[in-house]
Design a protein around this motif. Structure first.
Motif, PDB file in Angstrom:
ATOM      1  N   GLY A   1       0.815  -1.210   0.000  1.00 30.34           N
ATOM      2  CA  GLY A   1       0.000   0.000   0.000  1.00 30.34           C
ATOM      3  C   GLY A   1       0.847   1.258   0.000  1.00 30.34           C
ATOM      4  O   GLY A   1       0.492   2.265  -0.639  1.00 30.34           O
ATOM      5  N   GLY A   2       1.980   1.207   0.679  1.00 33.77           N
ATOM      6  CA  GLY A   2       2.848   2.378   0.740  1.00 33.77           C
ATOM      7  C   GLY A   2       3.540   2.684  -0.565  1.00 33.77           C
ATOM      8  O   GLY A   2       3.990   3.820  -0.783  1.00 33.77           O
ATOM      9  N   ALA A   3       3.650   1.691  -1.443  1.00 31.46           N
ATOM     10  CA  ALA A   3       4.314   1.899  -2.737  1.00 31.46           C
ATOM     11  C   ALA A   3       3.326   2.112  -3.870  1.00 31.46           C
ATOM     12  O   ALA A   3       3.707   2.545  -4.959  1.00 31.46           O
ATOM     13  N   LEU A   4       2.061   1.829  -3.639  1.00 31.71           N
ATOM     14  CA  LEU A   4       1.080   1.788  -4.724  1.00 31.71           C
ATOM     15  C   LEU A   4       0.967   3.109  -5.473  1.00 31.71           C
ATOM     16  O   LEU A   4       0.810   3.143  -6.701  1.00 31.71           O
ATOM     17  N   SER A   5       1.071   4.218  -4.764  1.00 32.60           N
ATOM     18  CA  SER A   5       0.890   5.524  -5.412  1.00 32.60           C
ATOM     19  C   SER A   5       2.011   5.839  -6.398  1.00 32.60           C
ATOM     20  O   SER A   5       1.866   6.748  -7.229  1.00 32.60           O
ATOM     21  N   ALA A   6       3.124   5.124  -6.329  1.00 32.44           N
ATOM     22  CA  ALA A   6       4.231   5.363  -7.260  1.00 32.44           C
ATOM     23  C   ALA A   6       4.015   4.676  -8.605  1.00 32.44           C
ATOM     24  O   ALA A   6       4.791   4.897  -9.539  1.00 32.44           O
ATOM     25  N   TRP A   7       2.971   3.851  -8.686  1.00 30.94           N
ATOM     26  CA  TRP A   7       2.709   3.101  -9.911  1.00 30.94           C
ATOM     27  C   TRP A   7       1.585   3.778 -10.682  1.00 30.94           C
ATOM     28  O   TRP A   7       0.448   3.838 -10.219  1.00 30.94           O
ATOM     29  N   ASP A   8       1.898   4.283 -11.876  1.00 32.58           N
ATOM     30  CA  ASP A   8       0.907   4.972 -12.692  1.00 32.58           C
ATOM     31  C   ASP A   8      -0.223   4.028 -13.092  1.00 32.58           C
ATOM     32  O   ASP A   8      -0.032   2.812 -13.214  1.00 32.58           O
ATOM     33  N   LEU A   9      -1.379   4.604 -13.302  1.00 34.72           N
ATOM     34  CA  LEU A   9      -2.552   3.799 -13.636  1.00 34.72           C
ATOM     35  C   LEU A   9      -2.359   3.000 -14.919  1.00 34.72           C
ATOM     36  O   LEU A   9      -2.939   1.925 -15.071  1.00 34.72           O
ATOM     37  N   ASP A  10      -1.539   3.508 -15.829  1.00 36.54           N
ATOM     38  CA  ASP A  10      -1.356   2.803 -17.098  1.00 36.54           C
ATOM     39  C   ASP A  10      -0.103   1.934 -17.117  1.00 36.54           C
ATOM     40  O   ASP A  10       0.259   1.381 -18.153  1.00 36.54           O
ATOM     41  N   ASP A  11       0.567   1.791 -15.991  1.00 37.48           N
ATOM     42  CA  ASP A  11       1.760   0.930 -15.944  1.00 37.48           C
ATOM     43  C   ASP A  11       1.342  -0.527 -16.113  1.00 37.48           C
ATOM     44  O   ASP A  11       0.440  -1.001 -15.418  1.00 37.48           O
TER      45      ASP A  11
ATOM     46  N   HIS B   1       2.505  -3.178 -15.040  1.00 41.73           N
ATOM     47  CA  HIS B   1       2.659  -4.002 -13.846  1.00 41.73           C
ATOM     48  C   HIS B   1       1.918  -3.457 -12.628  1.00 41.73           C
ATOM     49  O   HIS B   1       2.028  -4.018 -11.534  1.00 41.73           O
ATOM     50  N   ARG B   2       1.162  -2.393 -12.818  1.00 43.87           N
ATOM     51  CA  ARG B   2       0.363  -1.901 -11.679  1.00 43.87           C
ATOM     52  C   ARG B   2      -0.629  -2.973 -11.231  1.00 43.87           C
ATOM     53  O   ARG B   2      -0.914  -3.113 -10.038  1.00 43.87           O
ATOM     54  N   GLY B   3      -1.138  -3.752 -12.162  1.00 45.79           N
ATOM     55  CA  GLY B   3      -2.070  -4.815 -11.807  1.00 45.79           C
ATOM     56  C   GLY B   3      -1.440  -5.837 -10.875  1.00 45.79           C
ATOM     57  O   GLY B   3      -2.073  -6.292  -9.924  1.00 45.79           O
TER      58      GLY B   3
ATOM     59  N   ALA C   1      -9.825  -5.057  -5.151  1.00 47.52           N
ATOM     60  CA  ALA C   1      -8.479  -4.855  -5.693  1.00 47.52           C
ATOM     61  C   ALA C   1      -8.033  -6.053  -6.519  1.00 47.52           C
ATOM     62  O   ALA C   1      -7.442  -5.894  -7.596  1.00 47.52           O
ATOM     63  N   GLY C   2      -8.311  -7.268  -6.024  1.00 50.78           N
ATOM     64  CA  GLY C   2      -7.928  -8.457  -6.766  1.00 50.78           C
ATOM     65  C   GLY C   2      -8.651  -8.576  -8.092  1.00 50.78           C
ATOM     66  O   GLY C   2      -8.062  -8.958  -9.113  1.00 50.78           O
ATOM     67  N   THR C   3      -9.927  -8.238  -8.106  1.00 51.11           N
ATOM     68  CA  THR C   3     -10.699  -8.287  -9.344  1.00 51.11           C
ATOM     69  C   THR C   3     -10.165  -7.268 -10.351  1.00 51.11           C
ATOM     70  O   THR C   3     -10.054  -7.560 -11.551  1.00 51.11           O
TER      71      THR C   3
ATOM     72  N   GLU D   1      -8.675  -8.055 -14.063  1.00 59.52           N
ATOM     73  CA  GLU D   1      -9.185  -7.377 -15.261  1.00 59.52           C
ATOM     74  C   GLU D   1      -8.045  -6.817 -16.104  1.00 59.52           C
ATOM     75  O   GLU D   1      -8.148  -6.729 -17.331  1.00 59.52           O
ATOM     76  N   ARG D   2      -6.946  -6.469 -15.455  1.00 62.01           N
ATOM     77  CA  ARG D   2      -5.776  -5.984 -16.188  1.00 62.01           C
ATOM     78  C   ARG D   2      -5.006  -7.134 -16.833  1.00 62.01           C
ATOM     79  O   ARG D   2      -4.438  -6.983 -17.921  1.00 62.01           O
TER      80      ARG D   2
END
Length: 475
Positions: free
Chosen positions: A149-159, A161-163, A185-187, A191-192
């Motif tokens: 959770g602490g790293a999630l904001s560093a991952w762009d929505l279109d990355d 590997h964000r999924g 979150a898992g779903t 989807e990605r």
């Protein structure tokens, strides 16, 4: 200057090696067998690249196979002997330190170093993944959630590997009790990438923990081709499917999964697969679903597979499942020999040297003793061993779903030893969390029978029957 796909500069890395590293990390994130050749290619191409050597070291421990860990330790020592670690860049220095700590058996120190790595480099997918797995192996649910959770904001929505990061976050959310958020979150992760088997697994856990067994079966069956073969998580996800089937009273399906996937003549005898086999058969022993099939042969073959490993002390969670197999096969003497070996190891191992020492001394051995007592029919002793530990079982790793076999053992022993007060409290806890569990209602019937209330027992069995039908199979 050579970088990985996330923009990190690679010390002693070539472009070819960077491509192999990217390939290996992607395979790791999605539990793909492509990981094995990718790591081999990486080490052959860039043998002095610290991140590649750290990745190989991590893999040697995460599978909880002592022989793999020994080989990884030897390879890593050869690497560190020819490298000046003090001259490495900060990120490589952190990975090297984490790998060294992990290979020395200090899982908690490795976890802390990887958390420091993620703070400085939140897009380091390798540090996130390995730290996440260490949180799982040590049963640290809060860190399992917050590290990612602490790293999630560093991952762009279109990355791309964000999924995968979302899938890890989903599992952390589930283990820390946020079941609806975990499923969401898992779903989203699935989807990605439909083949994100860790995210598929996280959603299955969320259904399990809420007692939504029909939803769990539907979740798996809607995407069978994506999770049921050719991944490192295939066997474990089939185990989850078998748990859902068993809860629905479909013992035939659960046994078919066991025979075709969990343990059969082509099984490789890996610890993580053998423990799934033991955990499923033990539930048959406890669940009271009226399995008409004799499990003696399955128990014998499973116990033989554990005995053939001759594991040294390495991970207490595995030891418990080896003892579970011996107890299920009525081979108590072998279970006792394993316990005696671990006690001797504790006597010659200083406290604080390896994480597994505390896991074994404080949780693993008492659980082993409880399983042996259960095999002997000494249910009062089972209660004595497990009642004080029931809120500490996470300390030796695993998930809530995996540790539930031990919680069910305590409940079964409370009923069998006449400790109806304990049984009543344990059942109340379970039913409040999983009101749709057929196991819970069948056990309510056992408690009512013991208390001399046939009407309440009949009502509980009817409720279990109705829940079984709601999944699609009668209890």
């Amino acid at each position: 200057m050579v970088t990985d796909r996330y923009g990190h500069v690679l010390h002693e890395g070539t472009r070819e090696g960077a491509a192999h590293l990217d390939r290996a990390v992607e395979a790791l994130l999605f539990f793909s067998p492509e990981l094995v050749p990718a790591v081999a290619d990486l080490l052959a191409t860039d043998p002095d690249a610290p991140v590649g050597q750290a990745l190989a070291a991590y893999l040697g421990v995460l599978g909880t196979e002592p022989a793999d860990a020994a080989a990884a330790r030897a390879r890593f020592e050869e690497f560190t002997a020819r490298v000046d670690r003090t001259a490495l860049p900060p990120r490589e220095r952190l990975h090297t330190a984490a790998a060294g700590a992990l290979l020395s058996g200090d899982l908690h120190r490795a976890s802390r170093i990887l958390e420091e790595t993620s703070l400085a480099y939140p897009r380091d997918a390798l540090a996130l993944f390995v730290g996440h797995q260490l949180d799982f192996l040590t049963g640290d649910a809060v860190r399992l959630r917050d590290r990612v959770g602490g790293a999630l904001s560093a991952w762009d929505l279109d990355d791309p590997h964000r999924g995968a990061v979302l899938g890890m976050y989903a599992f952390g959310l589930e283990e820390s009790g946020h079941y609806a958020e975990a499923a969401e979150a898992g779903t989203a992760a699935v989807e990605r990438n439909a083949r994100d088997v860790w995210a598929i697994h996280a959603v299955a856990h969320a259904h399990e923990m809420r007692g939504r067994f029909a939803d769990g079966i539907a979740w798996f069956e809607a995407r069978t081709a994506d999770w049921s073969a050719d991944t490192f998580l295939t066997v474990h996800n089939w185990w989850h499917y078998a748990l859902f089937a068993l809860e629905a009273g479909d013992t035939d399906t659960a046994l078919r999964v066991y025979d075709t996937t969990l343990h059969h003549e082509r099984s490789q005898g890996l610890a993580m697969e053998l423990l799934d086999g033991a955990a499923l058969l033990w539930r048959f022993r406890l669940d009271g679903n009226g399995c008409a099939t004799d499990l003696t042969g399955r128990w014998k073959r499973l116990a033989d597979a554990w005995a053939a490993r001759m594991d040294p002390p390495f991970y207490a969670f595995n030891d418990v499942h080896a003892v579970m197999a011996y107890a299920g096969a009525d081979r108590v003497a072998e279970a006792e020999r394993l316990v005696a070996d671990r006690r001797a190891w504790l006597a010659r191992t200083a406290p604080g040297t390896v994480t597994n020492r505390a896991m074994t001394a404080e949780i693993g051995l008492p659980v082993c003793e409880a399983l042996i007592a259960h095999a002997r029919g000494d249910h009062a002793a089972v209660v004595d061993h497990l009642w004080p530990l029931r809120r500490r079982l996470h300390e030796f790793g695993g998930s809530h779903a995996q540790r539930d076999a031990v919680q069910k053992t305590l409940l079964d022993a409370a009923l069998n030893s006449g400790r109806l007060d304990l049984a009543r409290a344990l059942l109340s806890e379970r039913t409040a969390l999983r009101p749709a569990s057929t196991y819970n209602w069948l056990t309510h019937a056992r408690l009512a029978d013991a208390e001399g209330d046939p009407a309440r027992a009949a009502a509980a069995r009817l409720r279990a029957h109705e829940l079984g039908w709601s999944v699609g199979v009668p209890v």
